[in-house]
Write an enzyme that holds these catalytic residues in place. Sequence first.
Site, PDB file in Angstrom:
ATOM      1  N   THR A  78      -8.580   6.572  -2.173  1.00  0.00           N
ATOM      2  CA  THR A  78      -9.946   6.137  -2.472  1.00  0.00           C
ATOM      3  C   THR A  78     -10.941   7.270  -2.234  1.00  0.00           C
ATOM      4  O   THR A  78     -12.042   7.240  -2.759  1.00  0.00           O
ATOM      5  CB  THR A  78     -10.356   4.910  -1.624  1.00  0.00           C
ATOM      6  OG1 THR A  78     -10.032   5.166  -0.255  1.00  0.00           O
ATOM      7  CG2 THR A  78      -9.631   3.648  -2.080  1.00  0.00           C
ATOM      8  N   LYS A 104     -14.628   8.478  -4.114  1.00  0.00           N
ATOM      9  CA  LYS A 104     -15.894   8.814  -3.433  1.00  0.00           C
ATOM     10  C   LYS A 104     -16.388  10.185  -3.874  1.00  0.00           C
ATOM     11  O   LYS A 104     -17.589  10.396  -4.070  1.00  0.00           O
ATOM     12  CB  LYS A 104     -15.692   8.755  -1.913  1.00  0.00           C
ATOM     13  CG  LYS A 104     -15.445   7.340  -1.415  1.00  0.00           C
ATOM     14  CD  LYS A 104     -14.779   7.303  -0.041  1.00  0.00           C
ATOM     15  CE  LYS A 104     -14.144   5.941   0.203  1.00  0.00           C
ATOM     16  NZ  LYS A 104     -13.217   5.933   1.335  1.00  0.00           N
ATOM     17  N   LYS A 140      -8.724  13.819   4.420  1.00  0.00           N
ATOM     18  CA  LYS A 140      -7.883  12.615   4.393  1.00  0.00           C
ATOM     19  C   LYS A 140      -6.922  12.693   5.575  1.00  0.00           C
ATOM     20  O   LYS A 140      -6.863  13.718   6.253  1.00  0.00           O
ATOM     21  CB  LYS A 140      -7.095  12.500   3.087  1.00  0.00           C
ATOM     22  CG  LYS A 140      -6.308  13.751   2.693  1.00  0.00           C
ATOM     23  CD  LYS A 140      -5.637  13.593   1.342  1.00  0.00           C
ATOM     24  CE  LYS A 140      -6.606  13.677   0.194  1.00  0.00           C
ATOM     25  NZ  LYS A 140      -6.693  12.481  -0.618  1.00  0.00           N
ATOM     26  N   ARG A 141      -6.174  11.632   5.821  1.00  0.00           N
ATOM     27  CA  ARG A 141      -5.176  11.687   6.888  1.00  0.00           C
ATOM     28  C   ARG A 141      -4.248  12.872   6.674  1.00  0.00           C
ATOM     29  O   ARG A 141      -3.960  13.239   5.542  1.00  0.00           O
ATOM     30  CB  ARG A 141      -4.338  10.409   6.900  1.00  0.00           C
ATOM     31  CG  ARG A 141      -4.867   9.297   7.767  1.00  0.00           C
ATOM     32  CD  ARG A 141      -3.896   8.141   7.855  1.00  0.00           C
ATOM     33  NE  ARG A 141      -3.381   7.741   6.560  1.00  0.00           N
ATOM     34  CZ  ARG A 141      -2.098   7.775   6.221  1.00  0.00           C
ATOM     35  NH1 ARG A 141      -1.195   8.216   7.063  1.00  0.00           N
ATOM     36  NH2 ARG A 141      -1.708   7.376   5.036  1.00  0.00           N
ATOM     37  N   LYS A 150       0.609  14.387   1.456  1.00  0.00           N
ATOM     38  CA  LYS A 150      -0.740  14.687   0.972  1.00  0.00           C
ATOM     39  C   LYS A 150      -0.944  16.197   0.781  1.00  0.00           C
ATOM     40  O   LYS A 150      -1.907  16.637   0.181  1.00  0.00           O
ATOM     41  CB  LYS A 150      -1.787  14.111   1.932  1.00  0.00           C
ATOM     42  CG  LYS A 150      -1.770  12.571   1.939  1.00  0.00           C
ATOM     43  CD  LYS A 150      -2.763  11.995   2.952  1.00  0.00           C
ATOM     44  CE  LYS A 150      -2.644  10.495   3.093  1.00  0.00           C
ATOM     45  NZ  LYS A 150      -3.174   9.727   1.961  1.00  0.00           N
ATOM     46  N   HIS A 165       0.804  -1.232   0.000  1.00  0.00           N
ATOM     47  CA  HIS A 165       0.000   0.000   0.000  1.00  0.00           C
ATOM     48  C   HIS A 165       0.831   1.272   0.000  1.00  0.00           C
ATOM     49  O   HIS A 165       0.283   2.346   0.162  1.00  0.00           O
ATOM     50  CB  HIS A 165      -0.913   0.042   1.227  1.00  0.00           C
ATOM     51  CG  HIS A 165      -2.146  -0.777   1.084  1.00  0.00           C
ATOM     52  ND1 HIS A 165      -3.275  -0.323   0.441  1.00  0.00           N
ATOM     53  CD2 HIS A 165      -2.443  -2.036   1.481  1.00  0.00           C
ATOM     54  CE1 HIS A 165      -4.210  -1.256   0.463  1.00  0.00           C
ATOM     55  NE2 HIS A 165      -3.722  -2.310   1.085  1.00  0.00           N
TER      56      HIS A 165
END
Length: 824
Positions: free
Chosen positions: A655, A659, A547-548, A553, A359
């Site tokens: 992901t 969504k 998100k985290r 990110k 991952h």
Amino acid sequence: MSDFKFDKEAFKKEVKNNVKTLYRRTIDEATPQQTFQAVSYAVKEYIIDNWLATQEVYEKESPKTVYYLSMEFLMGRALGNNLINLTAYQDVKEALEEMGIDLNAVEDQEPDAALGNGGLGRLAACFLDSLTSLGYPAYGCGIRYHYGMFKQKIKNGYQVETPDNWLQNGNPFEIRRDEYAKEVRFGGTIRMQHNYETGRDEFIQENFESVLAIPYDMPIVGYGNNVVNTLRIWDAKAITSFRLDSFDRGEYHKAVEQENLAKTIVEVLYPNDNHYAGKELRLKQQYFFISASLQEAIDKYKRSNDDIRRLHEKVIFQMNDTHPTVAVAELMRLLMDEEGLSWDDAWNVTTKCCAYTNHTIMSEALEKWPIDLFSRLLPRVYQIVEEINRRFVEKVRQMYPGNEEKVRKMAILYDGQVKMAHLAIVAGFSVNGVAKLHTEILKHEELKDFYEMMPEKFNNKTNGITQRRFLLHGNPLLADWVTEHIGDKWITDLSEMAKLKPLADDPKARKEFMEIKYQNKIRLAKYIKEHNEIEVDPESIFDVQVKRLHEYKRQLLNILHVMYLYNQMKEHPEITFYPRTFIFGAKAAAGYKRAKQTIKLINSVADVINNDRSINGKIKVVFIEDYRVSNAELIFAAADVSEQISTASKEASGTGNMKFMLNGAPTLGTMDGANVEIVDEVGMENAFIFGLSSDEVINYENNGGYQPMDIYNSDWELKRVVDQLVDGTYANGDHELYRDLYNSLLNTKSSDRADTYFILKDFRSYAEAQKRVEAAYRDQDRWAKMALLNTASCGKFTSDRTIEEYVADIWKLKKVTVKPDPRL
């Protein structure tokens, strides 16, 4: 489809009886939490019938089964999802309305099951939903964390972690299964003795400490097909509860220690591991649930099969990331030490049973354990890892004679560490990435040596999401609209969504689509007002990044751009800016200082901007506290813009991007992870792509040549934004509060490389993409078409498709058909 028959009057009676028997109250006296429990137990009655029927089919047919091993299962709330999949949501809603009860309010009483952290755990939850809805035999295996991750509170702009006691009122859907309890052992010494009867050496663990693993089963309900699979999460219990007479024998301390060991193993998800005790606890957690799960899988196999050498014909262990990869050595231990197989026979079974999903591209996230810790905690398992490593290194040297560099890069044991990803690749028969780009980077960069040596193991399985939770349940207005136009087959076949594409050219359909988005924005605005006390305008662009919180990110890039926009607005009041609401949601790991600083910065910027009347509310910044599955459903449905802005080559898949797409929000992002495939499906003209490519990023990382100071010194508007981190603008005059963030962008005082994630490099490209977003949104017809085409193009990104690919290429499972037992 479902044979589900709903008896409204019987259901109402059941709810009332449950309140009476559980709480000695009438339904009118019940608290909201008691009503939730009573309704859940009534729903569970229906589920149990199908659960029993499913287990009966499994016992009769003995089908091949996948055990999905994962440290995380981010399930979200169970009640609504179970009702959706039972195809009983509307029936139950109406029954409760007749009792004066609002189902939405009942659902809000349920805490999110705190069994996961981010995308990894949510993916596992989607996979269980898809496996079951497609009719495949499966178990999820994990840990019954008592407190899970943490509940996030924002106090004075800072993240504060508070315990998430999600089991406080009990979990009505779980069933405790003491009959399947397993002993799990840690530490001690290994004594070898020769058994003259069998002619084999035996390995006996002595002076160990052990706990009892107690399974709790949670039902995973398939959509409309009567199939109910099981998520088995393990709790820990001391094997010797302390007794009063232990005081007299001086054993009180030992008994308390055993109680504490059991308690700490299952207390919390991912204890902070930046110290030795935290590392030890994480390894204990991993071994605890793996050993228990494998012991039970073998026992279950033996209940209907004789030859343990054929285990792989009935059992697959899918290791979700590196956390469960100790399964390889534990399976070898069980097969040799408990089942009496030779090394070669055990290895033959293990290498046909174990498959590994990678991952992450980031090597620091590939788990490694100090050998001294690993060998002390798991002495027999370590012996087995040593032997696996010895044999593998021998093989490497045969294939690449004289190339010790290969050994250094590929050995499982090297430099005082146990490299868990290497163990999984060596023993697994399949190694998959989770998006096309990610898999290519694994093959040609991160795991290149392994790919060269064993290319047949590597394959791609692009992640997916379940449309049943994230559209049917999370966005009922849009779900109804879709069904009205193309029927309801999309619920189990998302490729049907392509039938919506012609509607993108229909003005009436576009208007309806945008009206639904507006209603969802009103719903989220109400949530924000209630939880943040901030008024946001549903007419504004809802630009969302949830998100985290991790540096790659790049939530920092997003908030720096907000600061830049604010400067522009203050400096050029004559320019017309389209109103924007920037929405953030993210948890930072408790020990991740820079991530927590970024949360503080976002909230500080929000304080300044939201309270500046001179800009007439043209920008609002909102940080949604305690981002989780249940509020995510509201957020995805309301988003206009999906921020997927990770540094190219760093996000394995993502992901959340799927969504947002499902719910009609175009992607603003880099060509990273699954963004690449989203753009392939929807077209470059229906997304806003910016920034360096993954090749460019990898080139800079390998060869150097990037100097953030050059950009800082040549772009005065950007320089001003960066300087505002240390000039007190957003820190009440404090020049040091964000010094670490400032340094991380410009120098190596707090990081190995200046601007590790290329924030300054991508800034102008990002700002330009944001201008394109604004221009597109001003043209409401164009925007409506883009948004609708995103929803219409999302068919590929269902986890149903992902699971079918795993089944075809890796697991080789067969579907089962379950008919409800007529006796029930």
